[in-house]
Structures are given as C-alpha cells and as structure tokens.
Write a protein that holds these residues in place. Sequence first.
Motif, PDB file in Angstrom:
ATOM      1  N   ARG A   1      -1.452  -4.338  -6.630  1.00  0.00           N
ATOM      2  CA  ARG A   1      -2.024  -3.128  -6.068  1.00  0.00           C
ATOM      3  C   ARG A   1      -1.197  -1.902  -6.437  1.00  0.00           C
ATOM      4  O   ARG A   1      -1.675  -0.766  -6.374  1.00  0.00           O
TER       5      ARG A   1
ATOM      6  N   ASP B   1       0.811  -1.222   0.000  1.00  0.00           N
ATOM      7  CA  ASP B   1       0.000   0.000   0.000  1.00  0.00           C
ATOM      8  C   ASP B   1       0.844   1.271   0.000  1.00  0.00           C
ATOM      9  O   ASP B   1       0.294   2.368   0.182  1.00  0.00           O
TER      10      ASP B   1
ATOM     11  N   THR C   1      -1.406 -10.957  -6.175  1.00  0.00           N
ATOM     12  CA  THR C   1      -2.528 -10.057  -5.921  1.00  0.00           C
ATOM     13  C   THR C   1      -2.059  -8.789  -5.204  1.00  0.00           C
ATOM     14  O   THR C   1      -2.479  -7.673  -5.547  1.00  0.00           O
TER      15      THR C   1
END
Length: 312
Positions: A310, A270, A306
């Motif tokens: 991001r 993130d 996955t």
Amino acid sequence: MADSDDHGALTKAFSGLGVDEKTLIKILGKWHPEQRKTFRKGSRDFFVEDERQFERWNDGHVAQLRNEFLRIKEAIVLWTMHPWERDARLLKESLSKGSPNNHQYNILIEVACTRSADELLGARKAYHSLFHRSIEEDVAFHVHGTHHMKRLLIALVSSYRYEGPKVNQEAAKTDANTLSSAIKEGESELLIRVISTRSILHLNHLYKYYKEIHGNYLDEDLKGDLLKETIQCLCIPTTYFTKILGESLKHDADEARKDAVTRVIVTRADHDMKQIKEEYSEKYGGNLANKIEDVANGSYKDFLLTLIARGD
C-alpha cells in the motif's frame, strides 16, 4: 526416507513468522510413518527425547507454533478494527505484558507519540469504554519501574499537543539547551515536561538545533531506552519503526519482537510505509518485501506483503 528438499521445506514451514499451511499439508499429507519418524529424528530443535527415550515435541516450540498459527488472525483482526479500539487494545496488552525488560512498554510510546492529538484522545475514550478505567489509571497501577519511567508514560498518554504550523524558533533553541543541561544534571522531571507538552513540530526543530549546538542527536545523549525511543517516535518515527522491523525480522527474534512485525505493519500501512521501506533499504541493504518473503510463511506472509504494498 523423506528427501532433503521436503525436510528443508518443512523446517522452514515450521520455523518462520507464520506457519506455511499449504506446505505442511502437501508434505505431511503424503508422508508415511517412517518418513515422519526420520523427520523427528533429524529435527532436534522441534523434538526431544527424555531419559526414557520417549520422543515428543519440544514444549517451547509447541507454544511458538500456536503463536505462529494465530499471527494471521491477529493481523486481520487488528487491521479491521476501528483505529481507536485497536490502539486501546494495544495499550491494554502492553500493560498486561509489560516490564522494563521485555520491550512491551514501547507500545505505549508508539501510540502516545505517533498519533495525532485527536487520535490519542480517541484511544483514551475507547479504553474507557472497553475496560471501564482510564489509561492513566492503569499506567499508574501496572507500570513497574522507576518513578520517572511511570511519570514519563503517564505524561505521554495524557498529552494533547498543539498541531498548528507555528513554531517559535528561539524557544526551540532554548529548549535544546535546557534539555542538554537537564541530561547532564539528571533532571528527569524537566525532560519529561518538555517532551510531553511541546508540539511535534517544535520538537522536530528542537531536535535539529540540539544536533547543531551540541554535536550529538538528542536521543544519542539520553540515558535509558524508553527516553531514547520516545524521542525517536516523536522526532524520527520512520527511523524508529525501521529499527523495530529490523530487529523483529531476525531469524532469532524472540516472541515479543516477532509480535511487533504485525503491529508495525498494520498501524503504519496507511501512514508512512513508503518512507519506512525506503529507510529499511538504506539501513539494512535489502528490500523489506524480500525480507518478509524470506522469514515469513503462508497466509500471514501474503497479508503482510499486501499491506506493505500500500506504500507503493
């Protein structure tokens, strides 16, 4: 006889980062005893015979397989944790496993140097709640190395850096020269004080001026891996994490390095994963996702892919 394609697929399923459960079930579920025997005879990295010709799994590989099966669980647990708890538990693991030679203390550096002031404070609060001690107390007790190594790590985890936009350029230049002199004269305390108290923005300018004035980057002149890694985490974190991933995704990486794949991808997904992927491509000449496809297996591989997506 099991065909060579099945042998190759099964060897990869057992050998990568994470175990490919679907491949194991598909192949092993249809194999007869003679086929399993043939695989054992042809897979001496996995199976050994003692002096009585007793055939058994290699103990080291059994331990590795147990780690591989757990990687997907570890990744999911870390991903779903509150970031403060995750960092506190990573810090505790670093201290329980750490030694100057096994690459675990760099977890302390990563948390201390790549989190904001409030995030690091939150991790310290979580550490209090989880373990009923301060992180500073445990660093002082558990770190086995030189006095300066212990001082550095305590100073880093205790830091609460200014995060505003102001930088005194002359002070950054002065610090660049001060650190050059400190390196030459072996003044570790001065190094530690500057590294652990200045803002990240100040240190970024210091890093730039050091190169302009002295010809080398600061981390190139520092002695000792912990100091080098500290400066890289503070000033060029994308380069640091790219290097960690590159070493961890090698086929012959040891378990401590393999564990870093989960940690880096979970904690950076993130934040700066896009930049890490770009730098990985420049440094290693390949795509990070493709490398994970090559060396990782099963659900663990799918979860990593996955997370790194991001950053797209």
